[in-house]
Every structure is written in structure tokens, then in C-alpha cells.
Design a protein around this motif. Structure first.
Motif, PDB file in Angstrom:
ATOM      1  N   ARG A  35       1.408  -1.269   0.900  1.00 22.73           N
ATOM      2  CA  ARG A  35       0.113   0.279  -0.280  1.00 22.73           C
ATOM      3  C   ARG A  35       0.891   1.769   0.363  1.00 22.73           C
ATOM      4  N   ASP A  54      -9.066   0.418  -2.381  1.00 21.94           N
ATOM      5  CA  ASP A  54      -9.843  -0.921  -2.280  1.00 21.94           C
ATOM      6  C   ASP A  54      -9.431  -1.855  -2.830  1.00 21.94           C
ATOM      7  N   HIS A  55      -8.582  -2.248  -3.316  1.00 24.17           N
ATOM      8  CA  HIS A  55      -8.781  -3.643  -4.046  1.00 24.17           C
ATOM      9  C   HIS A  55      -8.394  -5.134  -3.114  1.00 24.17           C
ATOM     10  N   THR A  56      -8.832  -5.382  -3.983  1.00 27.37           N
ATOM     11  CA  THR A  56      -8.756  -7.265  -3.367  1.00 27.37           C
ATOM     12  C   THR A  56      -7.224  -7.534  -4.270  1.00 27.37           C
ATOM     13  N   TRP A  63       0.726 -10.003   0.558  1.00 27.79           N
ATOM     14  CA  TRP A  63       1.698  -8.469   1.167  1.00 27.79           C
ATOM     15  C   TRP A  63       2.676  -8.448   1.392  1.00 27.79           C
TER      16      TRP A  63
END
Length: 81
Positions: A35, A54-56, A63
């Protein structure tokens, strides 16, 4: 009337600040994602995709830790620019 003008300026100022702050999710072709607090202009050799905050993630992605400095992950290592 004076208070209405002040309230209007506060509301528009808040909207301008929130509209300019656009966080993002960045993913590289190795499957690393992180992020960012702002959308950066990455160099072409970074070969990253930038998504909305808001991306999944799909199962093939993982991550990575968000970093404060400008850069990107390549081969599991952070490359600053």
C-alpha cells in the motif's frame, strides 16, 4: 451570512484535501503488493500495476510491508528511487 460563508469554505477545503489524497495498492509481476499513501509515478523498469485503495488480492499475490520512502519491490527486495 458570515458563518455560512466560513462553513462553506471549510467544507470545500476539506473536500479538496480528501480528493487529492489518493492511496493505492501497487503490485509487481513477482506477486508482491504493498500500500502507498499516494499514487507515485513509477519508472518503467519497475513494471508495476497500480490499483485503487480498495483492491483485493488474488491468491497468487502476497502483501509486503508498506514503506515510507519512494520505491518498489523487485525480487523480494526494496528498490528505492
Amino acid at each position: 451570512m458570515k458563518y455560512l460563508r466560513t462553513a462553506t469554505l471549510v467544507i470545500f477545503g476539506t473536500l479538496a484535501l480528501t480528493a487529492s489524497a489518493s492511496a493505492a495498492v501497487v503490485c509487481n509481476e513477482d506477486g508482491d503488493c504493498w500500500r502507498t499513501k499516494e499514487r507515485l509515478a513509477y519508472p518503467p523498469e519497475a513494471r508495476v500495476q497500480i490499483y485503487g485503495d480498495d483492491h483485493t488480492l488474488a491468491p497468487k499475490y502476497k502483501w509486503r510491508d508498506a514503506r515510507e520512502e519512494r520505491g518498489y519491490y523487485r525480487g523480494g527486495a526494496w528498490v528505492g528511487f
